[in-house]
Write a protein that holds these residues in place. Structure first.
Motif, PDB file in Angstrom:
ATOM      1  N   GLY A 129       0.737  -1.176   0.097  1.00  0.00           N
ATOM      2  CA  GLY A 129      -0.353   0.070  -0.104  1.00  0.00           C
ATOM      3  C   GLY A 129       0.639   1.048  -0.388  1.00  0.00           C
ATOM      4  O   GLY A 129       0.705   2.322  -0.524  1.00  0.00           O
ATOM      5  N   ASP A 130       2.159   0.989   0.008  1.00  0.00           N
ATOM      6  CA  ASP A 130       2.935   2.197  -0.254  1.00  0.00           C
ATOM      7  C   ASP A 130       3.141   2.979  -1.371  1.00  0.00           C
ATOM      8  O   ASP A 130       3.631   2.781  -2.761  1.00  0.00           O
ATOM      9  CB  ASP A 130       4.414   1.834   0.386  1.00  0.00           C
ATOM     10  N   ALA A 131       2.433   4.308  -1.408  1.00  0.00           N
ATOM     11  CA  ALA A 131       2.745   5.122  -2.512  1.00  0.00           C
ATOM     12  C   ALA A 131       4.178   5.511  -2.735  1.00  0.00           C
ATOM     13  O   ALA A 131       4.640   6.212  -2.029  1.00  0.00           O
ATOM     14  CB  ALA A 131       1.819   5.696  -2.659  1.00  0.00           C
ATOM     15  N   PRO A 132       4.356   5.067  -4.069  1.00  0.00           N
ATOM     16  CA  PRO A 132       6.306   5.632  -4.046  1.00  0.00           C
ATOM     17  C   PRO A 132       6.449   7.292  -4.383  1.00  0.00           C
ATOM     18  O   PRO A 132       5.670   7.725  -4.770  1.00  0.00           O
ATOM     19  CB  PRO A 132       6.859   5.244  -5.361  1.00  0.00           C
ATOM     20  N   GLY A 133       7.346   7.773  -3.222  1.00  0.00           N
ATOM     21  CA  GLY A 133       7.753   9.160  -3.353  1.00  0.00           C
ATOM     22  C   GLY A 133       8.953   9.844  -4.249  1.00  0.00           C
ATOM     23  O   GLY A 133       8.797  10.672  -4.802  1.00  0.00           O
TER      24      GLY A 133
ATOM     25  N   PRO B  65       4.781   6.040 -11.061  1.00  0.00           N
ATOM     26  CA  PRO B  65       3.156   6.479 -10.859  1.00  0.00           C
ATOM     27  C   PRO B  65       3.851   6.204  -9.420  1.00  0.00           C
ATOM     28  O   PRO B  65       3.851   6.681  -8.025  1.00  0.00           O
ATOM     29  CB  PRO B  65       4.013   4.503 -10.649  1.00  0.00           C
ATOM     30  N   SER B  66       1.627   7.149  -9.087  1.00  0.00           N
ATOM     31  CA  SER B  66       1.253   7.646  -7.957  1.00  0.00           C
ATOM     32  C   SER B  66       1.080   6.382  -7.509  1.00  0.00           C
ATOM     33  O   SER B  66       0.434   6.441  -6.192  1.00  0.00           O
ATOM     34  CB  SER B  66       0.068   7.979  -9.091  1.00  0.00           C
ATOM     35  N   ASP B  67       0.243   5.372  -7.539  1.00  0.00           N
ATOM     36  CA  ASP B  67      -0.168   4.641  -7.158  1.00  0.00           C
ATOM     37  C   ASP B  67       0.852   3.014  -6.393  1.00  0.00           C
ATOM     38  O   ASP B  67       1.884   2.634  -7.016  1.00  0.00           O
ATOM     39  CB  ASP B  67      -1.171   3.831  -8.142  1.00  0.00           C
ATOM     40  N   PRO B  68      -0.193   2.300  -5.609  1.00  0.00           N
ATOM     41  CA  PRO B  68       1.135   1.255  -4.758  1.00  0.00           C
ATOM     42  C   PRO B  68       1.989   0.361  -5.667  1.00  0.00           C
ATOM     43  O   PRO B  68       1.640  -0.474  -6.365  1.00  0.00           O
ATOM     44  CB  PRO B  68       0.932   0.917  -3.551  1.00  0.00           C
ATOM     45  N   LEU B  69       3.401   0.165  -5.400  1.00  0.00           N
ATOM     46  CA  LEU B  69       3.957  -0.878  -5.943  1.00  0.00           C
ATOM     47  C   LEU B  69       3.839  -2.651  -5.884  1.00  0.00           C
ATOM     48  O   LEU B  69       4.574  -3.512  -6.129  1.00  0.00           O
ATOM     49  CB  LEU B  69       5.584  -0.817  -6.490  1.00  0.00           C
ATOM     50  N   VAL B  70       3.572  -2.559  -4.399  1.00  0.00           N
ATOM     51  CA  VAL B  70       3.273  -3.543  -3.481  1.00  0.00           C
ATOM     52  C   VAL B  70       2.198  -3.997  -3.180  1.00  0.00           C
ATOM     53  O   VAL B  70       1.106  -3.214  -2.387  1.00  0.00           O
ATOM     54  CB  VAL B  70       4.338  -4.068  -2.355  1.00  0.00           C
ATOM     55  N   VAL B  71       0.896  -4.675  -4.305  1.00  0.00           N
ATOM     56  CA  VAL B  71      -0.518  -4.555  -3.831  1.00  0.00           C
ATOM     57  C   VAL B  71      -0.444  -5.737  -2.507  1.00  0.00           C
ATOM     58  O   VAL B  71       0.173  -7.242  -2.472  1.00  0.00           O
ATOM     59  CB  VAL B  71      -0.987  -4.542  -4.633  1.00  0.00           C
ATOM     60  N   ALA B  72      -1.956  -6.427  -1.988  1.00  0.00           N
ATOM     61  CA  ALA B  72      -1.971  -6.905  -0.464  1.00  0.00           C
ATOM     62  C   ALA B  72      -2.284  -8.446  -1.111  1.00  0.00           C
ATOM     63  O   ALA B  72      -1.387  -8.949  -0.113  1.00  0.00           O
ATOM     64  CB  ALA B  72      -3.287  -6.614   0.582  1.00  0.00           C
ATOM     65  N   ASP B  73      -2.542  -8.111  -1.960  1.00  0.00           N
ATOM     66  CA  ASP B  73      -3.460  -9.839  -2.544  1.00  0.00           C
ATOM     67  C   ASP B  73      -3.536  -9.901  -3.928  1.00  0.00           C
ATOM     68  O   ASP B  73      -3.944  -9.604  -4.162  1.00  0.00           O
ATOM     69  CB  ASP B  73      -4.500 -10.644  -1.666  1.00  0.00           C
TER      70      ASP B  73
END
Length: 186
Positions: free
Chosen positions: A79-83, A166-174
């Motif tokens: 869920g971390d959005a990249p900064g 990218p503005s969206d997270p690179l690691v998603v939960a499932d």
């Protein structure tokens, strides 16, 4: 609904062309700890099927027309959005051949790990787990955003260009979060 899904395709949003599930990220972390900086090349053929091939950084020669899908961040949590773009050994560039990108450019690749033996010369071969690519089709708003931020070729990266953040997270939960199934109606 997760934050990752609610931002998908929003105004100003640039979706990542490649994301990882925790199992894929964790296998890459173990491989990095053992082998140092890594790179991935999405195989497209013959002996390795369509397996993502993991190499030590620089071990695989990237072609002029190969396409950089993005940089996975091994330091990222779910869920971390990249900064910022990842750096050092946390940055794992993910490449694909130009001809294969032409076929897959409408999909987001989702990197996972499953039990089994890795392919060919990939560093995951002896691990008892192997990397696996899943995919989901980008939504129209995502494709529009990506058209304003085209993927880079090997030539462009060699010339010093950097991929879009990218503005969206690179690691998603499932997997259900990464590849939601549409609801069937009546």
């Amino acid at each position: 609904m997760s934050a990752e899904l609610t931002t998908r395709g929003g105004a100003g949003s640039v979706p990542p062309r490649v994301v990882a599930l925790p199992a894929g990220r964790d296998l890459l972390r173990r491989l990095r700890d053992r082998h140092g900086a890594l790179m991935l090349h999405q195989s497209g053929g013959c002996c390795d099927g369509s397996a993502p091939m993991c190499y030590r950084a620089g071990q695989f020669r990237v072609g002029r027309r190969d396409v950089l899908l993005g940089l996975l961040d091994l330091g990222a949590e779910v869920g971390d959005a990249p900064g910022a773009l990842p750096e050092g050994d946390d940055a794992v560039p993910v490449w694909i051949s130009g001809s294969q990108f032409a076929v897959w450019q409408h999909t987001q690749l989702v990197l996972d790990a499953v039990p089994g033996r890795g392919s060919g010369f990939s560093l995951d071969a002896p691990e008892g787990e192997r990397l696996l690519t899943r995919s989901r089709v980008f939504e129209p708003t995502e494709l529009e955003a990506l058209s304003a931020h085209p993927a880079l070729t090997g030539d462009q990266v060699e010339a010093g260009e950097e991929p879009s953040l990218p503005s969206d997270p690179l690691v998603v939960a499932d997997l259900a979060e990464a590849c939601p199934l549409p609801l069937r109606r009546g």
